[in-house]
Structure formats: C-alpha cells, structure tokens
Scaffold this motif. Structure first.
Motif, PDB file in Angstrom:
ATOM      1  N   THR A   1      48.165  39.256  38.954  1.00  0.00           N
ATOM      2  CA  THR A   1      47.164  38.758  38.710  1.00  0.00           C
ATOM      3  C   THR A   1      46.101  37.985  38.520  1.00  0.00           C
ATOM      4  OG1 THR A   1      47.905  40.840  37.239  1.00  0.00           O
ATOM      5  CG2 THR A   1      45.762  40.359  36.646  1.00  0.00           C
ATOM      6  N   VAL A   2      47.130  37.131  37.895  1.00  0.00           N
ATOM      7  CA  VAL A   2      46.271  35.149  38.144  1.00  0.00           C
ATOM      8  C   VAL A   2      45.546  35.235  39.578  1.00  0.00           C
ATOM      9  CG1 VAL A   2      46.721  33.184  37.206  1.00  0.00           C
ATOM     10  CG2 VAL A   2      47.754  34.820  36.221  1.00  0.00           C
ATOM     11  N   ASN A   3      46.454  35.314  40.873  1.00  0.00           N
ATOM     12  CA  ASN A   3      46.488  35.498  42.127  1.00  0.00           C
ATOM     13  C   ASN A   3      44.709  36.096  42.385  1.00  0.00           C
ATOM     14  OD1 ASN A   3      48.020  32.494  43.507  1.00  0.00           O
ATOM     15  ND2 ASN A   3      49.420  34.312  44.022  1.00  0.00           N
ATOM     16  N   ASP A   4      45.023  37.282  41.839  1.00  0.00           N
ATOM     17  CA  ASP A   4      43.789  37.950  42.672  1.00  0.00           C
ATOM     18  C   ASP A   4      42.464  37.538  42.018  1.00  0.00           C
ATOM     19  OD1 ASP A   4      45.921  38.804  44.037  1.00  0.00           O
ATOM     20  OD2 ASP A   4      45.782  40.811  42.997  1.00  0.00           O
ATOM     21  N   SER A   5      42.552  37.263  40.636  1.00  0.00           N
ATOM     22  CA  SER A   5      41.459  36.737  39.847  1.00  0.00           C
ATOM     23  C   SER A   5      40.593  35.567  39.341  1.00  0.00           C
ATOM     24  CB  SER A   5      41.654  37.865  38.553  1.00  0.00           C
ATOM     25  OG  SER A   5      42.870  36.886  37.889  1.00  0.00           O
ATOM     26  N   LEU A   6      42.152  35.067  39.732  1.00  0.00           N
ATOM     27  CA  LEU A   6      41.419  33.556  39.901  1.00  0.00           C
ATOM     28  C   LEU A   6      41.623  32.503  40.997  1.00  0.00           C
ATOM     29  CD1 LEU A   6      43.040  32.393  36.097  1.00  0.00           C
ATOM     30  CD2 LEU A   6      40.609  33.309  36.728  1.00  0.00           C
ATOM     31  N   GLY A   7      42.540  33.401  42.257  1.00  0.00           N
ATOM     32  CA  GLY A   7      42.572  32.367  43.574  1.00  0.00           C
ATOM     33  C   GLY A   7      43.687  31.448  43.544  1.00  0.00           C
ATOM     34  N   HIS A   8      43.876  32.108  44.929  1.00  0.00           N
ATOM     35  CA  HIS A   8      45.092  31.084  44.816  1.00  0.00           C
ATOM     36  C   HIS A   8      45.211  29.788  44.659  1.00  0.00           C
ATOM     37  CE1 HIS A   8      46.437  34.535  47.547  1.00  0.00           C
ATOM     38  NE2 HIS A   8      45.517  34.678  48.315  1.00  0.00           N
ATOM     39  N   ASP A   9      44.376  28.999  44.294  1.00  0.00           N
ATOM     40  CA  ASP A   9      44.316  27.704  43.849  1.00  0.00           C
ATOM     41  C   ASP A   9      45.135  27.402  42.660  1.00  0.00           C
ATOM     42  OD1 ASP A   9      43.828  26.743  46.477  1.00  0.00           O
ATOM     43  OD2 ASP A   9      41.574  26.534  45.954  1.00  0.00           O
ATOM     44  N   VAL A  10      44.808  28.314  42.223  1.00  0.00           N
ATOM     45  CA  VAL A  10      44.709  28.294  40.124  1.00  0.00           C
ATOM     46  C   VAL A  10      46.350  29.089  39.922  1.00  0.00           C
ATOM     47  CG1 VAL A  10      44.085  30.058  38.190  1.00  0.00           C
ATOM     48  CG2 VAL A  10      42.482  28.845  39.065  1.00  0.00           C
ATOM     49  N   GLY A  11      46.730  29.800  41.250  1.00  0.00           N
ATOM     50  CA  GLY A  11      48.055  30.363  41.320  1.00  0.00           C
ATOM     51  C   GLY A  11      48.580  29.476  41.944  1.00  0.00           C
ATOM     52  N   ASP A  12      49.020  28.553  42.575  1.00  0.00           N
ATOM     53  CA  ASP A  12      49.432  27.252  42.981  1.00  0.00           C
ATOM     54  C   ASP A  12      49.426  26.389  42.070  1.00  0.00           C
ATOM     55  OD1 ASP A  12      49.612  28.780  45.324  1.00  0.00           O
ATOM     56  OD2 ASP A  12      47.855  27.477  46.190  1.00  0.00           O
ATOM     57  N   SER A  13      48.672  25.962  41.635  1.00  0.00           N
ATOM     58  CA  SER A  13      48.788  25.358  40.018  1.00  0.00           C
ATOM     59  C   SER A  13      49.539  25.578  38.862  1.00  0.00           C
ATOM     60  CB  SER A  13      47.623  24.918  39.795  1.00  0.00           C
ATOM     61  OG  SER A  13      46.143  24.575  40.616  1.00  0.00           O
ATOM     62  N   LEU A  14      49.290  27.180  38.640  1.00  0.00           N
ATOM     63  CA  LEU A  14      50.179  28.045  37.974  1.00  0.00           C
ATOM     64  C   LEU A  14      51.487  27.372  38.146  1.00  0.00           C
ATOM     65  CD1 LEU A  14      50.771  29.723  35.370  1.00  0.00           C
ATOM     66  CD2 LEU A  14      50.425  31.867  36.925  1.00  0.00           C
ATOM     67  N   LEU A  15      52.491  28.083  39.783  1.00  0.00           N
ATOM     68  CA  LEU A  15      53.466  27.750  39.465  1.00  0.00           C
ATOM     69  C   LEU A  15      54.265  26.400  39.434  1.00  0.00           C
ATOM     70  CD1 LEU A  15      53.435  29.957  42.978  1.00  0.00           C
ATOM     71  CD2 LEU A  15      54.438  30.564  40.481  1.00  0.00           C
ATOM     72  N   VAL A  16      53.394  25.556  39.962  1.00  0.00           N
ATOM     73  CA  VAL A  16      53.997  24.013  39.918  1.00  0.00           C
ATOM     74  C   VAL A  16      54.170  23.895  38.697  1.00  0.00           C
ATOM     75  CG1 VAL A  16      52.823  21.116  40.090  1.00  0.00           C
ATOM     76  CG2 VAL A  16      52.710  23.249  41.764  1.00  0.00           C
ATOM     77  N   GLU A  17      53.157  24.270  37.059  1.00  0.00           N
ATOM     78  CA  GLU A  17      53.207  24.311  35.966  1.00  0.00           C
ATOM     79  C   GLU A  17      54.656  25.012  35.183  1.00  0.00           C
ATOM     80  OE1 GLU A  17      52.451  23.226  32.016  1.00  0.00           O
ATOM     81  OE2 GLU A  17      51.662  22.201  33.777  1.00  0.00           O
ATOM     82  N   VAL A  18      54.729  26.284  35.519  1.00  0.00           N
ATOM     83  CA  VAL A  18      55.862  26.644  35.587  1.00  0.00           C
ATOM     84  C   VAL A  18      56.719  26.314  36.031  1.00  0.00           C
ATOM     85  CG1 VAL A  18      57.194  29.298  35.767  1.00  0.00           C
ATOM     86  CG2 VAL A  18      55.040  28.865  35.749  1.00  0.00           C
ATOM     87  N   SER A  19      57.767  25.405  37.162  1.00  0.00           N
ATOM     88  CA  SER A  19      58.397  24.834  37.827  1.00  0.00           C
ATOM     89  C   SER A  19      58.545  23.203  36.824  1.00  0.00           C
ATOM     90  CB  SER A  19      58.726  24.559  39.022  1.00  0.00           C
ATOM     91  OG  SER A  19      57.435  22.955  39.217  1.00  0.00           O
ATOM     92  N   GLN A  20      57.810  23.138  36.527  1.00  0.00           N
ATOM     93  CA  GLN A  20      57.849  21.508  35.498  1.00  0.00           C
ATOM     94  C   GLN A  20      58.520  21.903  34.176  1.00  0.00           C
ATOM     95  OE1 GLN A  20      53.448  19.986  34.852  1.00  0.00           O
ATOM     96  NE2 GLN A  20      54.038  19.076  36.972  1.00  0.00           N
TER      97      GLN A  20
END
Length: 824
Positions: free
Chosen positions: A434-453
């Motif tokens: 839902t995040v990827n589709d609504s906010l774009g893949h750039d936001v999705g990638d940034s979210l994954l980086v924050e999750v990994s941290q």
C-alpha cells in the motif's frame, strides 16, 4: 671506476685473449644466456601484466553486473518497461564481458549465466504480466459486483413501489456473502507475491480458487430479479472464469520462478568462484617464471663448468672469480627477490649495484615487481568489493539471501556439533504494498532502509539480520536459546516497527508479522526451518497482522494433508483401493428390502479404512471427484447386474449411487450413461442417481436440462438431503426428479414429538402432491420408525434398520429375503 664500467662482453673478450681463445666459446654462451634471461623476464612480465589487466577488467565488470542483477531480482515486480530495459542493458554487458577472455572455462560459465539470466528475465516478465492481469481482473470484478449490488437495490425499490411486501432479504444476504468471498479472495491473492516457498504459494492459490468457487455458488443462488441483475451475474461469471485461468497461469509461473532463481544463483556463484581463482592463476604464473629462469640458469652453469675444466689453471681461477662476482652474487639476489614475489611481498626491489648487463636485468625486474604490486592490489580490492556485493543487500546494506543461507548452514553444523539452540525469525512488513502504490517506490525504499536500521538496534550483536527481497526479512538469532527468548525478541520487533516513520515529508505507519522457529525443535535442515518460519509468519498475518506466531506442526498439517490425500486418491484409483458398501432401504410397512444406497469407502494402504468424510472434500477441491464418480458408478453397475443375474432382487428393487454436482455438469456424463444404457438397459433402468439439493439449485436451468436428458435414458433421479439446502417450492416444482430423500436432521427429532414431526409430514405431503417418492434417511431408533409409519412414510434407511454392509453381506441379506425372511 673505469674498470667497473667495463661490461661483461669486454671482460670476457680480454679473458679469451689471455686464455688463448679456449675460453671464448664459454663467454659467448654466457652472454647469450644472460640475454635470454633478460628477454624471458621482459616477455613474461608483459604477458603476466596483460593477464592481470584482463582479469582486473573482468572482475570489475562482474562486480557491476552482480549489483545490477541483484537489484533486478529484488524489483522485478515493479515495472515491466524498466524490467525489459534493464534486462537488455545487462545482456549487452554480459556479451561484452564474454568477449574479454578466450578462456574456454570462463566462456562456458558466462554462457551458462547468460542462458539462466534469459530464463530469469523471461519468467519475470511473464510473472509481472500475470500479476498485472490479476490486478486488472480484480478491479473489473469489483466494478461488476458493485453493478450487481446497484441492480439488486434498484429491483428492491421497484418491488417496494409495486407491492406492499417484498422478500429480498435473502438476495441482500447473498450479496453480502458475494462481497465477503470477493474480499477474501483478493486479500489472499495479494499475499502470493510475498510468499517465498512453493508450498506456501500453492496453498494460497488453492484457497483463492476455493473462495472464487464459493463466490460462484453464491452468485448462482441469486434470483434473476431483472434483466440488469441477469446481465451483471453473467458478467461476473465470465470474469470469474477468466480469474481462474489467471490463477492457473500464476501457479505454473511461480513454480518455474523457483527453478530459474536457483539456476541463476548457481551460475552467479560459479562466476564469483572464477574471479577468486584469478589470484591463484597469477601466483602460479609467477612461480612458472621462476622455474623457467632456474632451468635456464642451471643450463648456463653447466656450460660454464664444462668450459672451465677445458681452460688452463689460470683461466679456471679467473672464470671462477668472474662467475662469483659478476654472476652468482647477482643471481642469488635475483632468486631471493623471486621468492619474495612468490610470498606476495612486492616492497623489496632488487639492488645489484651494477653498471653492466645486470643493470638492465635489475631495471626490468623492478619494473615487473612494481606492475605486479599495483595489479595485485587492484585485483584484491576488486575481489573484496565483489565478495561484499555478492553477500550484501544493495539497498539496506544487510546480509542478502545468499549470505544468510550460508550462515544458516554454518549455524546448523555448529549447533549439531555443540548441541546448541538458536532461533530463526521470518518477518514481513504489513501493508508495504500500500505504501509503495500510494507514495511511490522511493518512499518504499526509504521505509525499508529505516526498517532495517530499527531491526539492527533491536537484535543482539551476535544475531544476523538479512533482507530476502521486497519487504521480507530474516533474522538468525544466536542469542535466543528458548521459546521465551525468541518470543521476547519477536515482541520487541513488533513494538519497534509499529512506531511512526518519517520518510521525506510523509509520516508512515506500518507493522510486521513475524514467524518464529527454533533449531532443532522446528526443523533440522535449512529448507525445513525456513519453510516452517515462513508458515508461522503466514499464520501471524492470517491472525490479524502486527504480531508473531511460534511454529506448530499443525500449521502445515492442512497443506500437507491436502496434497497427500490428493495424490493418494489418484493412486487409489489406479490401485483400485476404493470400494462400496451398501445400506439397505426397507419398505417399513411390509419389512421387505426395496433398494439400497451405494456408499464409497477407501482402503488406505497405511491408514486403513477411511470414510467419505475423510477424503471426499479433498476430492471436491481438487476435481478428482469426477473420476471417483465414474469409478463408483462402474462398480455399482456391475454389482446390480450380478444381483439381477442371480435373481436376488425383485422387479421394484432400485440401487442408488451418489453423483457430485461437478459431474452433473460435465460434458462426458451423458455419453457415459448412454454407453452403460446401451450395454444393459435392464440394469440402468433400476439405478437411481442421487444429487444434493445444493448442487441442483446452483445452476437451475442447466440442471433441469441435464436431468431431463438423464431420465430419457431410463435412469431415475433423487434429491439427497432434502430440506437443508436452498431450494424453494417453485424450484422443486421445476426439477423433473423422481424421489425426495428426507434429511436425517428432521428424522432425528421424531421420537421427541417435536416440530420435526410436522415438518416431515409436510415434506411427505409435498412429495405426494408432486407425485414423488419419499425416502427417510438416518432412522436410528424404534420410536423414529413408528413415527414414520404413523405419518405414512413407506421407505426408510438408517442404522436402526441396517448399517452400511459389504457386498457379500448384502448378497447374504438378499438371499435370506428371497428365501422368505422379512427383516422388519
């Protein structure tokens, strides 16, 4: 000073003059030997440097290629255009790398990798399109269901206007069930792309198909209130058929995806191994140069010693001095320098302090050493980078799938030898799509980086956090030795990941579903423990998300049981493990046997005798029920033929066999029945085909046509379990059936004097009014039997009268009846 500057040629010329020309031949050979050594050093150095340069370019290109292939693997579901463009660029780069070397082994590995990459790219493009088709069909189905809902609402308003009363409550309730099935199917279909094991994907797709079948059933129960409703229903039915086609295509491509991915990873590992072998090849080349030089020196010494023995005593002394001072000493230093190179020590240049030919050799050797040092350093740096990228996720910097699997293998071996315990946590970010589709893949990638941290901060320093791809993570928790420790870690992860994320200008909230396994309690192999952790995560999602589940064996029992019984039923048909028992039907007024119902059983090779409730549902889900219907019908046909030939049954005797709804609507049914009828019409005229009320009402128009065609062949048709389905009296009047079988749920209450007496009596009256026979099922007490007699029921079956019995026991019962015995 001037003497030191005299080169070796002049020195040997003077010596030849002094020694009367005898030693001249040795001097000439020595000069030629020294020249050969110089040429050998120059040529070998140039060749060595050229090989290192080619290998350095190859390693750098493979490093870049590995990163791009890894990114392509992680993002293959995002955009087909990007996937195709990037695939073309990578293929072009692969062809360039292949042309850099003439090494047959390297070319073979590159060809294997190119072939596996093309298979991977083709599979990814196909799967991308299938998923888009599934998404489009989902949207289309939603619009069509909304249209149906609107049409029903419109019809409701029209009936309310025309009539004071309306009975649309059932239609509205069915509409609610249709929406519920659609939402369930869509939700489960959305989890297919996040599954990482074939078993999980197949189970999800089977359940999606089941939900679609339920939706079709509900749709069939909808009344055709208007032309708009009929049109909407037809549109939805067509879309559902296409939806199932998409599911079959998805199943095939997902299976192929795992095979292609394994081959691609194996080919990539082979290329990495080739780069690592480069260093060894270069070292072997240096050793080879040293050996060649030693061989040349040994040959040269032999000639010198031979010439010395032929020289005069003075000449021997002079040559010995020259060899020691001008040859042996520099050669020792040169040999020592080669040994340093063999030990990868390039920081000790040779210093002969000469101004003759050795000065040329010294400069050539030092240039070679300098080039080797630079090349070796570059190669080591490239190899280090390549190794890091091959085992690291390019987006988050976490360990990737290849590295976590290697470490998991190592952890299992260590745990086996030291009897240790560790935990494996499989994590999926909820609502990431839902995040990827609504906010774009750039936001999705940034979210994954924050999750990994956040994951890094939660786990212990001994634990390994990895990203498998997409929004899936896996944690190898060496710090968790018990279920309690693993539960605490999973709970801490859930708590950390549900906190808000501030990505760019957006505030994002997500959660996580975590599956937990312990080694060796929940698996002793890599594939087993990963699959079980994934299964536990799936149950966490199904349980409401934002939580964790500890793996239990029962979680996989459902999927394994379905697959086991499905394959077992196919084998049972081949091995003829299915058989039938017969439950007699009695005329309860006279006590005579007037018929029987054939009931299928399975003599399982390991589980023993299985009842229909233990395998027919699986047969329905997998479609094997059609083959079972054919198999059972053939058994009953030949048994009835045998009974008639032996004269054990009366003219009114009828034998019933159950028929599934799936079989009723199959195209081959009528042809099969026609074949049996042509072989023995006197047998088929005594056979009753039992259909459930639910199967008949599902597709009423087609059902009426099918039953009419069956009856033209002489068969009789019965409605099984009457009274508990969805039929109305209007539908019953349209069905050209012969017999009503009253469900045992009404018979069980007869001995209590309840309302079931009234209901059963009413069903009997309906049967008489429609000129239908009635058979009471499930008679289990004397009181029930007497009640049936009192309300005028003639035919019944049940445990009180007779349990289902084998064919031989049934023949014995019929023989006794033929001899004059009355059973009631």
């Amino acid at each position: 000073m001037m003497l030191r500057k005299i080169n070796l040629s002049v020195r040997f010329a003077l010596t030849i003059t002094l020694l009367l020309g005898v030693f001249g031949l040795g001097i000439i050979f020595l000069i030629r030997s020294l020249s050969s050594i110089e040429i050998l050093l120059e040529e070998s150095s140039a060749q060595h440097v050229q090989e290192l340069t080619v290998n350095s370019v190859i390693s750098r290109e493979i490093f870049e290629l590995s990163s791009r292939v890894r990114l392509l693997e992680q993002n293959f579901l995002y955009d087909e255009e990007i996937l195709s463009e990037e695939g073309f660029n990578i293929d072009e780069q692969l062809q360039k790398i292949r042309s850099l070397s003439q090494d047959t082994s390297f070319i073979t590995k590159m060809d294997d990798f190119i072939l596996d990459f093309h298979r991977f790219l083709g599979n990814s493009v196909t799967l991308n399109r299938i998923l888009k088709e599934q998404s489009d069909i989902d949207k289309r189905l939603e619009k069509q269901i909304n249209a149906l809902d609107f049409a029903i609402a419109k019809s409701t308003v029209n009936e309310l206007i025309e009539n004071d009363r309306t009975f649309l409550t059932n239609d509205i309730y069915i509409m609610h069930l249709i929406r519920e099935s659609f939402l369930s199917a869509g939700k489960m279909a959305g989890t297919v792309r996040s599954s990482i094991t074939p078993d999980t994907e197949q189970v999800v797709i089977i359940k999606v198909g089941k939900e679609l079948s339920i939706l079709e059933m509900h749709l069939a129960n909808m009344r055709n209130l208007s032309s708009e409703v009929t049109t909407a229903i037809s549109s939805i039915e067509a879309t559902l058929r296409y939806y199932k086609v998409i599911l079959r295509k998805m199943t095939a491509n997902l299976k192929q995806r795992w095979v292609v991915m394994d081959a691609l990873i194996k080919s990539q590992s082979n290329l990495i191994d080739y780069v690592e072998e480069t260093e060894s090849n270069v070292q072997n080349s240096a050793v080879r140069i040293s050996l060649d030089l030693r061989q040349d020196l040994m040959d040269m010494r032999g000639w010198i010693f031979a010439m010395g023995f032929m020289s005069l005593f003075v000449g021997v002394i002079m040559i010995s001095h020259m060899v020691r001072h001008h040859i042996t000493s520099p050669l020792k230093k040169l040999k020592q320098s080669f040994r340093e190179i063999e030990l990868n020590n390039f920081d000790r240049p040779i210093s002969l302090n000469r101004h003759d030919e050795w000065d040329v050799i010294e400069n050539a050797f030092n240039r070679m050493a300098s080039r080797l040092k630079k090349t070796y350093n570059d190669l080591e740096e490239e190899r280090s980078k390549l190794n890091k990228q091959a085992h690291q996720d390019p987006l988050t910097g976490l360990a990737n799938r290849l590295l976590i699997y290697k470490q998991l293998n190592t952890a299992i071996k260590t745990a086996h030898s030291s009897h240790q315990t560790f935990a494996l946590l499989f994590l999926d970010v909820d609502n990431f799509k839902t995040v990827n589709d609504s906010l774009g893949h750039d936001v999705g990638d940034s979210l994954l980086v924050e999750v990994s941290q956040r994951l890094r901060t939660v786990v212990d320093s001994r634990d390994v956090v990895s990203r498998l791809g997409g929004d899936e993570f896996m944690i190898l928790a060496h710090s968790c030795a018990t279920t309690q420790h693993a539960s605490e870690l999973a709970e801490a992860i859930n708590k950390a990941l549900r906190q808000p994320y501030y990505v760019g200008n957006e505030t994002v909230f997500v959660s996580s579903s975590v599956g937990v396994c312990l080694f060796p309690e929940h698996g002793r192999g890599v594939d087993t423990i990963v699959r079980n952790a994934d299964t536990a995560m799936y149950h966490a999602k199904r349980g409401g998300r934002d939580g964790f589940r500890i793996y239990l064996d029962s979680m996989t029992n459902e999927a394994h049981e379905l697959m086991s019984k499905s394959s077992g039923l196919k084998q049972a048909l081949i091995n003829q493990e299915l058989f039938v028992d017969y439950q007699p039907q009695f005329d309860i007024q006279t006590g005579l046997i007037v018929g029987a119902e054939a009931l299928v059983r399975w003599q399982h090779p390991t589980k023993g005798r299985l009842m229909p409730s233990e395998f027919l549902e699986v047969a329905e889900q997998t479609g094997i029920i059609v083959d079972i219907d054919d198999y059972v019908f053939d058994l009953v046909f030949h048994d009835l033929k045998l009974l008639m030939q032996q004269g054990l049954v009366s003219q009114d005797f009828k034998l019933s066999v159950n028929l599934s709804g799936r079989k009723l609507f199959s195209k081959a049914l009528l042809e099969n029945l026609k074949t049996y009828h042509e072989r023995a019409p006197e047998v088929t005229n005594r056979m009753i085909l039992e259909l459930t009320e639910r199967d008949m009402i599902t597709k009423l128009d087609r059902c009426i046509e099918s039953i009419e065609n069956i009856k033209r062949l002489g068969f009789r048709v019965a409605i099984d379990d009457f009274g508990i389905g969805y039929s109305s009296l209007g539908a019953l009047k349209q069905l050209p059936v012969d017999i009503l079988k009253i469900d045992q749920s009404f018979i069980s209450g007869l001995d209590e004097g309840s309302v079931d007496n009234v209901i059963t009596d009413s069903i009997l009256n309906i049967a008489r009014s429609l000129d239908l026979c009635a058979v009471a099922e499930g008679v289990e007490t004397e009181a029930q039997l007497q009640a049936l007699r009192s309300i005028g029921c003639h035919v019944a079956q049940g445990y009180y009268l007779s349990h289902p019995i084998t064919k031989d026991a049934f023949i014995t019962m019929l023989s006794n009846t033929a001899a004059g015995s009355i059973w009631l």
